[in-house]
Design a protein around this motif. Structure first.
Motif, short mmCIF file in Angstrom:
data_model
loop_
_atom_site.label_atom_id
_atom_site.label_comp_id
_atom_site.label_asym_id
_atom_site.label_seq_id
_atom_site.Cartn_x
_atom_site.Cartn_y
_atom_site.Cartn_z
N ASP A 1 6.77 -10.86 7.39
CA ASP A 1 7.13 -8.54 8.14
C ASP A 1 5.91 -8.55 7.54
OD1 ASP A 1 9.97 -9.85 9.45
OD2 ASP A 1 9.72 -11.21 7.78
N VAL A 2 6.32 -7.09 8.33
CA VAL A 2 5.80 -5.61 8.31
C VAL A 2 6.57 -4.44 8.16
CG1 VAL A 2 3.36 -3.85 9.11
CG2 VAL A 2 3.93 -6.07 9.80
N LYS A 3 7.09 -4.10 6.88
CA LYS A 3 7.67 -2.99 7.00
C LYS A 3 7.06 -1.55 6.16
CE LYS A 3 10.14 -3.85 2.20
NZ LYS A 3 11.80 -4.24 1.76
N PHE A 4 7.98 -0.97 6.08
CA PHE A 4 7.25 0.53 5.82
C PHE A 4 8.34 1.75 5.59
CE2 PHE A 4 4.70 -0.24 9.62
CZ PHE A 4 3.58 0.02 9.04
N ALA A 5 8.30 2.04 4.47
CA ALA A 5 9.64 2.96 3.45
C ALA A 5 8.71 4.41 3.95
CB ALA A 5 9.54 2.11 2.45
N VAL B 1 0.79 -1.16 -0.19
CA VAL B 1 0.11 0.05 -0.07
C VAL B 1 0.76 1.16 0.44
CG1 VAL B 1 -1.64 1.37 1.35
CG2 VAL B 1 -1.65 -1.16 1.26
N GLU B 2 0.21 2.30 -0.38
CA GLU B 2 1.31 3.51 -0.71
C GLU B 2 0.13 4.79 -0.96
OE1 GLU B 2 4.26 4.96 -4.59
OE2 GLU B 2 5.07 3.89 -3.34
N ASP B 3 0.78 5.85 -0.43
CA ASP B 3 -0.47 6.66 -0.60
C ASP B 3 -0.01 6.87 -1.96
OD1 ASP B 3 2.05 8.72 -0.23
OD2 ASP B 3 2.21 8.91 1.88
N LEU B 4 -0.77 7.90 -1.72
CA LEU B 4 -0.97 9.19 -3.44
C LEU B 4 0.03 9.84 -3.57
CD1 LEU B 4 -4.73 10.55 -3.31
CD2 LEU B 4 -3.38 8.66 -4.63
N GLY B 5 0.85 10.58 -2.89
CA GLY B 5 1.95 11.20 -3.54
C GLY B 5 3.39 10.23 -3.23
N GLU C 1 4.65 9.38 -0.56
CA GLU C 1 5.69 9.72 0.72
C GLU C 1 6.10 8.47 0.62
OE1 GLU C 1 3.75 12.57 1.71
OE2 GLU C 1 4.43 14.17 0.29
N GLU C 2 4.65 7.31 1.74
CA GLU C 2 4.92 6.34 2.53
C GLU C 2 4.81 5.15 2.25
OE1 GLU C 2 2.96 4.93 6.94
OE2 GLU C 2 3.77 6.96 7.01
N ARG C 3 5.18 4.00 1.71
CA ARG C 3 4.94 2.58 1.61
C ARG C 3 4.83 1.55 2.52
NH1 ARG C 3 6.57 0.32 -3.90
NH2 ARG C 3 6.68 -1.79 -3.82
#
Length: 205
Positions: free
Chosen positions: A90-94, A75-79, A81-83
């Motif tokens: 696992d859970v991973k945030f970019a 899942v990635e936000d529209l901009g 900026e965060e994925r």
């Protein structure tokens, strides 16, 4: 002569009518198709010889352990900026560096707190005790500069995470410079995605 022609015409008309009225023959398909959308069959299952050598393991052989295939949700936000990536394990945030830091800096923006706190909340929900914080840059500038910048940024995110999660969590913190890009460094859009900090941890059981 006219009578002969009339008889011929009458005979032809009668034959034509008979052909038109006769039932059209229907030929059965040698291999009829299956019902749309289904694979069921009414034929009995083939017999299987349980003593067939092809169905037995060789002497001393064992079945491999059952394996659950890894399913990834992204899942990635529209901009962009965060994925977030979720797998079975696992859970991973970019987070893009631009939403966390000023240009070429490892000092967190005031707006970064809310994003890091949200990640900390998810880590708490997953009961994570091991958290990885990795920094990355694009391929502009020297590799050594990118190595230091990516490590310093990872350390800054780690410090803020630790303030939310407390001392019971173990961290792995690394900077990888331009290694492991997730987009093409040939465009600014790609480089923007590559300048990031990733926070990951195991899923709770």
């Amino acid at each position: 002569m006219p009578c002969s022609r009339a008889r011929t015409l009458a005979t032809t008309t009668t034959l034509t009518a008979a052909l038109l009225l006769a039932p059209t023959p229907v030929w059965a398909d040698d291999d009829p198709s299956k019902p749309p959308g289904g694979t069921s069959t009414t034929s009995p299952p083939p017999e299987v010889d349980s003593n067939s050598p092809g169905l037995k393991l060789a002497d001393g052989a064992t079945l491999a352990p059952a394996k659950v295939l890894d399913i990834k949700s992204v899942v990635e936000d529209l901009g962009g900026e965060e994925r977030r990536e979720d797998t079975n394990t696992d859970v991973k945030f970019a987070l893009q560096a631009e939403v966390l830091f000023p240009k070429d800096s490892a000092k967190l923006n005031p707006e970064a707190d809310a994003r890091i706190e949200a990640i900390a909340d998810e880590a708490k929900a997953q009961k994570a005790t091991d958290v990885r914080v990795f920094g990355f840059t694009d391929n502009l500038g020297s590799y050594a500069h990118g190595k230091k910048l990516s490590k310093d940024r990872a350390e800054a995110v780690h410090d803020r995470l630790a303030s939310f999660l407390g001392p019971q969590v173990t961290y792995s913190v690394r900077g990888y410079s331009e290694d492991y890009p997730i987009a093409d460094n040939g465009s600014e859009e790609g480089r923007k995605k590559n300048r990031r900090v990733e926070v990951s941890f195991p899923r709770g059981t």
